[in-house]
Design a protein around this motif. Structure first.
Motif, PDB file in Angstrom:
ATOM      1  N   UNK A  45     155.952  70.038 -19.813  1.00  0.00           N
ATOM      2  CA  UNK A  45     155.404  69.835 -18.933  1.00  0.00           C
ATOM      3  C   UNK A  45     155.836  68.110 -18.493  1.00  0.00           C
ATOM      4  N   UNK A  46     155.820  67.326 -19.288  1.00  0.00           N
ATOM      5  CA  UNK A  46     156.282  65.996 -19.001  1.00  0.00           C
ATOM      6  C   UNK A  46     157.459  65.738 -18.346  1.00  0.00           C
TER       7      UNK A  46
ATOM      8  N   UNK B 283     160.433  65.833 -12.957  1.00  0.00           N
ATOM      9  CA  UNK B 283     161.396  66.425 -12.057  1.00  0.00           C
ATOM     10  C   UNK B 283     160.743  66.471 -10.536  1.00  0.00           C
ATOM     11  N   UNK B 284     159.398  66.618 -10.874  1.00  0.00           N
ATOM     12  CA  UNK B 284     158.613  66.891  -9.404  1.00  0.00           C
ATOM     13  C   UNK B 284     158.627  65.450  -8.883  1.00  0.00           C
ATOM     14  N   UNK B 285     158.575  64.405  -9.749  1.00  0.00           N
ATOM     15  CA  UNK B 285     158.456  63.040  -9.022  1.00  0.00           C
ATOM     16  C   UNK B 285     159.832  62.557  -8.260  1.00  0.00           C
ATOM     17  N   UNK B 286     160.807  63.149  -8.867  1.00  0.00           N
ATOM     18  CA  UNK B 286     161.970  63.059  -8.276  1.00  0.00           C
ATOM     19  C   UNK B 286     162.416  63.913  -7.001  1.00  0.00           C
TER      20      UNK B 286
ATOM     21  N   UNK C 201     154.483  63.880  -5.177  1.00  0.00           N
ATOM     22  CA  UNK C 201     153.596  63.053  -5.959  1.00  0.00           C
ATOM     23  C   UNK C 201     152.493  63.636  -6.692  1.00  0.00           C
ATOM     24  N   UNK C 202     151.728  64.646  -5.821  1.00  0.00           N
ATOM     25  CA  UNK C 202     150.444  65.165  -6.397  1.00  0.00           C
ATOM     26  C   UNK C 202     150.977  66.167  -7.334  1.00  0.00           C
ATOM     27  N   UNK C 203     151.931  67.009  -7.140  1.00  0.00           N
ATOM     28  CA  UNK C 203     152.554  67.806  -8.221  1.00  0.00           C
ATOM     29  C   UNK C 203     153.005  67.300  -9.656  1.00  0.00           C
ATOM     30  N   UNK C 204     153.467  66.005  -9.281  1.00  0.00           N
ATOM     31  CA  UNK C 204     153.952  65.325 -10.569  1.00  0.00           C
ATOM     32  C   UNK C 204     152.837  64.825 -11.260  1.00  0.00           C
TER      33      UNK C 204
END
Length: 187
Positions: free
Chosen positions: A70-71, A76-79, A86-89
């Protein structure tokens, strides 16, 4: 009773209750991740693994691996260039913290506070960053996390120093929740 002044008492029952709380906090924002990355089950699997431990399961390598997965999903979501990334990350980070809560150390360290409250703080940040968020989403999430904290959260926090400085906005949310749960500043 611990004879080491650097250690706190921490029962398995408390650890399970804290982990269940973290899973509940993370699950509130899981949809933000799943909406942005619908084919990726890693944050959901981390929350499910945390719940399994909270309900009597064992701390296994699989639980730890779910937390790390999950980390990685959060990174990956942040990138991602997507507007809702951003919310997903932050939602994926909350899931990672939920699984990680099972590994809280019985150390008298302010850094352990994030292991207790990290899922709630990252969930509050995810709510704040959600495209549909209003200007009060984080504060409402912190208040909800305060109201729903089980007794083990407050009793274990009472054995620890206050949350440490730093950590950006998520660190601020950890400190806000820590303060609220300890009953300071009019909460």
């Amino acid at each position: 009773m611990s004879s080491d002044p650097d250690e706190i008492e921490l029962s398995l029952r408390e650890l399970r209750e804290i982990t269940g709380y973290a899973a509940d906090c993370a699950s509130r924002v899981l949809s933000l991740y799943e909406r942005a990355v619908p084919a990726d089950p890693r944050p959901r699997e981390a929350i499910e693994a945390a719940r399994a431990f909270a309900e009597g399961g064992r701390r296994t390598a699989a639980l730890r691996q779910c937390g790390w997965a999950a980390f990685k999903a959060a990174g990956e979501a942040a990138a991602s260039p997507a507007a809702d990334s951003p919310a997903a990350a932050e939602a994926a980070r909350a899931a990672s913290h939920a699984a990680g809560a099972a590994y809280l150390h019985p150390k008298a360290s302010a850094h352990q506070v994030k292991h207790i409250l990290g899922a709630a703080a990252n969930a509050a940040r995810a709510a704040e960053l959600a495209p549909e968020a209003d200007g009060h989403a984080a504060e409402e999430a912190v208040e909800r996390a305060r109201r729903h904290a089980p007794p083990a959260v407050t009793t274990v926090l009472a054995r620890l120093p206050a949350a440490p400085a730093g950590g950006g906005r998520v660190g601020e949310l950890v400190r806000d929740l820590d303060t609220a749960l300890r009953g300071r500043d009019g909460w």
